[in-house]
Structure formats: C-alpha cells, structure tokens
Design a protein around this motif. Structure first.
Motif: not given
Length: 239
Positions: A4-8, A29-31, A39-42, A54-62
């Motif tokens: 599934y596609s999702f945004t968070c 989609t990561l906004t 993404t943060s993995f420890g 998968s495709t990770i799409v990074c958005t947002g002005a940060a």
C-alpha cells in the motif's frame, strides 16, 4: 506495508527488541516538518529491514536524512527520491538501488552524504543550467566514496568531495560543475564566459555569452571550473 502507498512524517525504529519492517512494493511518502530524519534506525542487530522494491519519496522544506546513522552496519534501500525542497542527507553506510534528486526552479537542490555509499543508479536531475543539484560530503575536504553503477539521467549538477568508483567511474556528465575534492568524474572543460545583460538582473538570468558583447545563451551559464567575466563592453546599461 503490504504494497500500500502511505504518507507519514517519518519511519523510526530504534528500540532494542526484535522487530521487522517490510516495505514490499509500497510508495512511502515521508513529509518532514523540521530538520530531522525521514528514516531513523537503531540497534540494527535486532532489526530486520526489507525495502523490497519500494520507493521512498522525501518531501517538505526541511533538511531530511535517510539511512541508519550506523558507521559499522549497512541498510539496503530500494528507490529514494526527492525534488527541490530542503536538502537530503544519506545518513550512515547504505546500499541503494537508485537515488534521484531533482530541481525544477532557479537555485539548487542539495544531496549530501556523511559516509561512503553504494548506489545502483544516481539521477541528479537539474532541469536547466540555472536549476541545479549539488552532491557533496557533509564535511568539506573530507571525501566520500560512492560505489556507483550508473549516473542515469544526471545533468546540470555539481560535485564536491565525491569519489566515484565502480562501473560509472570517469563518466561524463552534461554541464557538471567541479567544486573541488572530486575523483572518478569527467567534467566539461573549463570555458570563459561574459555577462551581457542590461539592468539589475540576477546572475542566474540568461545573460552569459561566449564572447565580450556576444549574444547570451543559457548553455553559457558558468560552472564552478569556468571563468566568468563582467567588463565594460559586456555589462550592459545599468550594471
């Protein structure tokens, strides 16, 4: 994620318990809303991370970070993309099927890395000579090694402190700028250009000519290795 596609805002998993993340065929989609990790993995020893296709799409002005931040273990991602807003940092040691960064407005998009990376296809897509992508190390004068198979559709991009190894070594890139500290990239030969546009235009305007007083052409936009001259003959009225 079952495809599934999702945004968070981001995907974070840093606990020490045994856990698993399967992204399957999802478009994620990561906004980001501030300078933070998309993404943060420890505790990678107890994490199973399977990016699938998968495709990770990074958005947002940060300013965004994708990776694990680990300097001893690596994660494998599939496709990661971003366009225009903020910067994208490849965090830690990682493997990517592809990384795509684009710019469609005047200025530059920034891709940087704080460690060595392995990338299948790297697409640095500046839409024009004045709409550029810069790929650099997070620490100036500290070179990062990118093991790369292909530059894909890269054009109108600049490099600083990047060493390319692998199948893409010494590839030629159209209108690539050499900001220094690079190896394994074939840059266009240095040229001399002249500003010839009247008024108080920004230097990102189409005002650069190949001769003093000559006709401007957008392809004459000066790259980092070029010489750009403004003289009385070419400055134009009002400059």
């Amino acid at each position: 994620t079952a495809g599934y596609s999702f945004t968070c805002r981001g995907i974070i998993s840093t606990a020490s318990n045994t856990r698993a993340i399967y992204l399957r065929t999802s478009t994620v989609t990561l906004t980001t809303t501030s300078d933070e990790s998309a993404t943060s993995f420890g505790n990678l020893g107890t994490l199973t991370f399977d990016a699938g296709t998968s495709t990770i799409v990074c958005t947002g002005a940060a300013n965004k970070r994708v990776g694990s931040a680990s300097t001893t273990s690596s994660l494998t991602f599939y496709n990661v993309t971003t366009t225009d807003a903020g910067s994208l940092t490849l965090d830690g040691i990682n493997v990517f099927n592809s990384v795509t960064v684009g710019r469609t407005t005047i200025g530059r998009a920034i891709l940087n890395t704080n460690n060595n990376q392995t990338i299948g296809t790297l697409n640095l897509n500046g839409n024009s000579p004045t709409q550029r992508v810069t790929f650099s190390s997070t620490i100036r004068n500290t070179q990062r090694t990118i093991t790369l198979s292909s530059f894909g559709t890269s054009i109108n991009c600049d490099f600083e402190d990047i060493a390319i190894t692998g199948a893409a070594t010494n590839a030629s890139i159209t209108r690539a700028g050499n900001l220094g500290g690079n190896s394994g990239i074939t840059f266009p030969a240095a040229k001399t250009v002249y500003w010839n546009l009247s008024g108080t235009n920004a230097f990102t305007a189409n005002g650069w000519a190949s001769s003093s007083g000559g006709t401007p052409d957008v392809n004459n936009f000066p790259l980092a290795q070029d010489i750009a001259i403004v003289n009385n003959s070419s400055a134009g009225t009002g400059l």
